[in-house]
Design an enzyme around this catalytic site. Sequence first.
Site, PDB file in Angstrom:
ATOM      1  N   GLU A   1       0.948  -1.179   0.079  1.00 54.62           N
ATOM      2  CA  GLU A   1       0.028  -0.170  -0.052  1.00 54.62           C
ATOM      3  C   GLU A   1       0.732   1.325   0.002  1.00 54.62           C
ATOM      4  O   GLU A   1       1.607   1.423   0.783  1.00 54.62           O
ATOM      5  CB  GLU A   1      -1.103   0.036   1.183  1.00 54.62           C
ATOM      6  CG  GLU A   1      -2.088  -1.019   1.279  1.00 54.62           C
ATOM      7  CD  GLU A   1      -2.689  -1.202   2.450  1.00 54.62           C
ATOM      8  OE1 GLU A   1      -3.501  -2.263   2.571  1.00 54.62           O
ATOM      9  OE2 GLU A   1      -2.506  -0.550   3.311  1.00 54.62           O
TER      10      GLU A   1
ATOM     11  N   HIS B   1      -7.586   1.401   2.193  1.00 52.38           N
ATOM     12  CA  HIS B   1      -7.290   1.278   3.795  1.00 52.38           C
ATOM     13  C   HIS B   1      -7.938   2.505   4.637  1.00 52.38           C
ATOM     14  O   HIS B   1      -7.116   2.965   5.420  1.00 52.38           O
ATOM     15  CB  HIS B   1      -5.747   1.270   3.842  1.00 52.38           C
ATOM     16  CG  HIS B   1      -5.441   0.353   5.215  1.00 52.38           C
ATOM     17  ND1 HIS B   1      -4.229  -0.340   5.402  1.00 52.38           N
ATOM     18  CD2 HIS B   1      -5.897   0.043   6.399  1.00 52.38           C
ATOM     19  CE1 HIS B   1      -4.389  -0.909   6.687  1.00 52.38           C
ATOM     20  NE2 HIS B   1      -5.485  -0.551   7.292  1.00 52.38           N
TER      21      HIS B   1
END
Length: 326
Positions: free
Chosen positions: A270, A289
């Site tokens: 990420e 997220h």
Amino acid sequence: MSTKVYVLSPDDPYQLDIFNRFAPDDAEVIWVDNRQSIEEQAAQLRDASAIVIVPSEFPIDLALKCPNLKLLQTVSAGTNMLDIKAFEELGIQVANNGGGNAVAVAEHTIALMVSVYRKLDLQIQAVKDRQWAGNLRQTWFEQTFELTDKTVGIIGLGRIGQRVARRLQGWDCNIVYHDIAEFPPALGEALHLTPLSMDELLKTSDIVTLHVPLTRETRGMISDREFDLMKPSAVLINACRGPVVDEAALIRAMQQKKIMAAGLDVLEEEPTPVDNPLLDMDNVIVTPHLAAFAQESYDKSRAFAVQNAARVARGEAPQSVVDYYA
């Protein structure tokens, strides 16, 4: 004499205001900038017995320079960025946010379920592209469903998993779960839960939703074998940690139509690479997220953190101590 609570973070006036607002009356919040050198941080943290860390990172080298440190307190649920075993050997405990983001993540989890089943992302994009419904009725009708009456398998029945189960009661779902921990029968009765083995849960669930911490045992726990057990019509939801799912195996499962769809708030890397095949799949929804992204969860997590750190600074035992190794 005031109780000193140390907050190690970048300078963020809004966040520091929240820590001050929720600190106990006898506590003094002392901010330390984590962008300084280890030596500069250590000089300010030398007397700290409890430190709130934002983000959830703390180098061992710094811990060795904090002789009084008893607790590292995160504002997140996950603690996989910390070497808990190494800290334990130094006599330092690690505590997470005590479920401060559990409601937000549970709500986001159910939002992903509904969004995947009703193709909300494709509907919204079609309207934004000025196509109204476009060809959605012809292309995706066979993969649109109601959540009601579906079997939802919850893997990990902690604070978030329990809140997902509680909220699904109103959707008239059949809820099954798997967890390595044992829970009192009263909890299962109250939430109408059926415990199953991992394999049975995967075989019978219409939706599999993951709510486990990232540890050595859970890393890659959903891989090729697990996808082979799932229904071709199954949906995978992941709002815990990306590496819990073997992402290459998930891509293969989607390409080979082993499962129908996925809703993901987390990925192995990420931000994810721009060429990640999952981003180009119309039956995969990815959010960045931000499942815990809510005013209430932000406040609750920081309130718990500063109050738990104050307990330790007063010589009391901390709450929500993590006892697993990432």
